[in-house]
Design an enzyme around this catalytic site. Structure first.
Site, PDB file in Angstrom:
ATOM      1  N   ASP A  35       0.855  -1.187   0.000  1.00  0.00           N
ATOM      2  CA  ASP A  35       0.000   0.000   0.000  1.00  0.00           C
ATOM      3  C   ASP A  35       0.897   1.245   0.000  1.00  0.00           C
ATOM      4  O   ASP A  35       1.898   1.309   0.689  1.00  0.00           O
ATOM      5  CB  ASP A  35      -0.906  -0.009   1.241  1.00  0.00           C
ATOM      6  CG  ASP A  35      -2.070   0.965   1.117  1.00  0.00           C
ATOM      7  OD1 ASP A  35      -3.217   0.507   1.043  1.00  0.00           O
ATOM      8  OD2 ASP A  35      -1.827   2.195   1.099  1.00  0.00           O
ATOM      9  N   ASN A  93     -12.772  -3.417   2.527  1.00  0.00           N
ATOM     10  CA  ASN A  93     -13.785  -2.380   2.688  1.00  0.00           C
ATOM     11  C   ASN A  93     -14.733  -2.458   1.503  1.00  0.00           C
ATOM     12  O   ASN A  93     -14.303  -2.698   0.373  1.00  0.00           O
ATOM     13  CB  ASN A  93     -13.117  -1.006   2.747  1.00  0.00           C
ATOM     14  CG  ASN A  93     -12.170  -0.889   3.933  1.00  0.00           C
ATOM     15  OD1 ASN A  93     -12.474  -1.363   5.016  1.00  0.00           O
ATOM     16  ND2 ASN A  93     -11.012  -0.274   3.727  1.00  0.00           N
ATOM     17  N   VAL A 102     -11.088   2.754  -3.346  1.00  0.00           N
ATOM     18  CA  VAL A 102     -10.770   2.301  -4.710  1.00  0.00           C
ATOM     19  C   VAL A 102     -11.780   1.214  -5.108  1.00  0.00           C
ATOM     20  O   VAL A 102     -11.836   0.152  -4.465  1.00  0.00           O
ATOM     21  CB  VAL A 102      -9.326   1.751  -4.794  1.00  0.00           C
ATOM     22  CG1 VAL A 102      -9.030   1.255  -6.202  1.00  0.00           C
ATOM     23  CG2 VAL A 102      -8.316   2.810  -4.365  1.00  0.00           C
ATOM     24  N   HIS A 106     -10.276  -5.452  -3.289  1.00  0.00           N
ATOM     25  CA  HIS A 106      -8.925  -5.724  -2.773  1.00  0.00           C
ATOM     26  C   HIS A 106      -8.992  -6.143  -1.320  1.00  0.00           C
ATOM     27  O   HIS A 106      -9.850  -5.683  -0.567  1.00  0.00           O
ATOM     28  CB  HIS A 106      -8.010  -4.505  -2.921  1.00  0.00           C
ATOM     29  CG  HIS A 106      -8.590  -3.232  -2.375  1.00  0.00           C
ATOM     30  ND1 HIS A 106      -9.548  -2.512  -3.060  1.00  0.00           N
ATOM     31  CD2 HIS A 106      -8.360  -2.558  -1.224  1.00  0.00           C
ATOM     32  CE1 HIS A 106      -9.866  -1.436  -2.346  1.00  0.00           C
ATOM     33  NE2 HIS A 106      -9.175  -1.441  -1.225  1.00  0.00           N
ATOM     34  N   HIS A 108      -6.805  -6.021   2.189  1.00  0.00           N
ATOM     35  CA  HIS A 108      -5.667  -5.428   2.891  1.00  0.00           C
ATOM     36  C   HIS A 108      -5.100  -6.520   3.804  1.00  0.00           C
ATOM     37  O   HIS A 108      -5.854  -7.088   4.607  1.00  0.00           O
ATOM     38  CB  HIS A 108      -6.109  -4.277   3.794  1.00  0.00           C
ATOM     39  CG  HIS A 108      -6.735  -3.115   3.088  1.00  0.00           C
ATOM     40  ND1 HIS A 108      -6.075  -1.915   2.893  1.00  0.00           N
ATOM     41  CD2 HIS A 108      -7.965  -2.941   2.547  1.00  0.00           C
ATOM     42  CE1 HIS A 108      -6.873  -1.061   2.274  1.00  0.00           C
ATOM     43  NE2 HIS A 108      -8.030  -1.664   2.045  1.00  0.00           N
TER      44      HIS A 108
END
Ligand code: 5GP
Length: 128
Positions: A35, A93, A102, A106, A108
């Site tokens: 990130d 998220n 975004v 994805h 994290h």
């Protein structure tokens, strides 16, 4: 389901228009990279190469092979990062309430320090 926006930053990274920031892992269907604004000493993002805006879309639309492949790639990345014994947190998220910035699905992967509670207690959390 959310329409997929081809102009999102991860789509641009996948198309090679923007350089990937410290690539960790890549195969035909999955890309992982650090990130750009890490929230922990280790903060890696894992994305499928397919066009899925959210985890919901991924779970709903991806083939069984794709789902299995993505899951197994996550285990390979965890092994590569050597965090299985130390521990880590995996977060995704989704949408506005989830705080997704975004709109390309994805995960994290966070580690490298004790991560505390998962979300702020209700009494201190900002309200919408
Ligand atoms: P979200 O809020 O959507 O769950 O997380 C998006 C994440 O992408 C954020 O943690 C943010 O720092 C990261 N990010 C945004 N743009 C870039 C970029 O161009 N390169 C990298 N490596 N990470 C990015």
């Amino acid at each position: 389901m959310q329409p997929y926006d081809d102009s999102n930053i991860f789509a641009r990274i996948l198309r090679g228009e923007i350089p990937v920031h410290q690539k960790v892992y890549e195969d035909d269907h999955v890309l992982a990279f650090h990130d750009i604004l890490p929230k922990a000493p280790l903060h890696v993002l894992v994305i499928p190469k397919g066009k899925y805006a959210t985890i919901y879309d991924f779970y709903k639309q991806a083939s069984a092979e794709e789902l299995l492949h993505f899951s197994r790639a996550v285990t390979r990345i965890i092994d590569q990062l050597d965090i299985q014994k130390k521990g880590y947190r995996i977060v995704t998220n989704c949408g506005r309430m989830g705080g997704q910035e975004v709109p390309h699905f994805h995960l994290h992967i966070l580690s490298g320090r004790p991560l505390g509670s998962m979300v702020e207690p209700l009494e201190t959390a900002p309200s919408f």
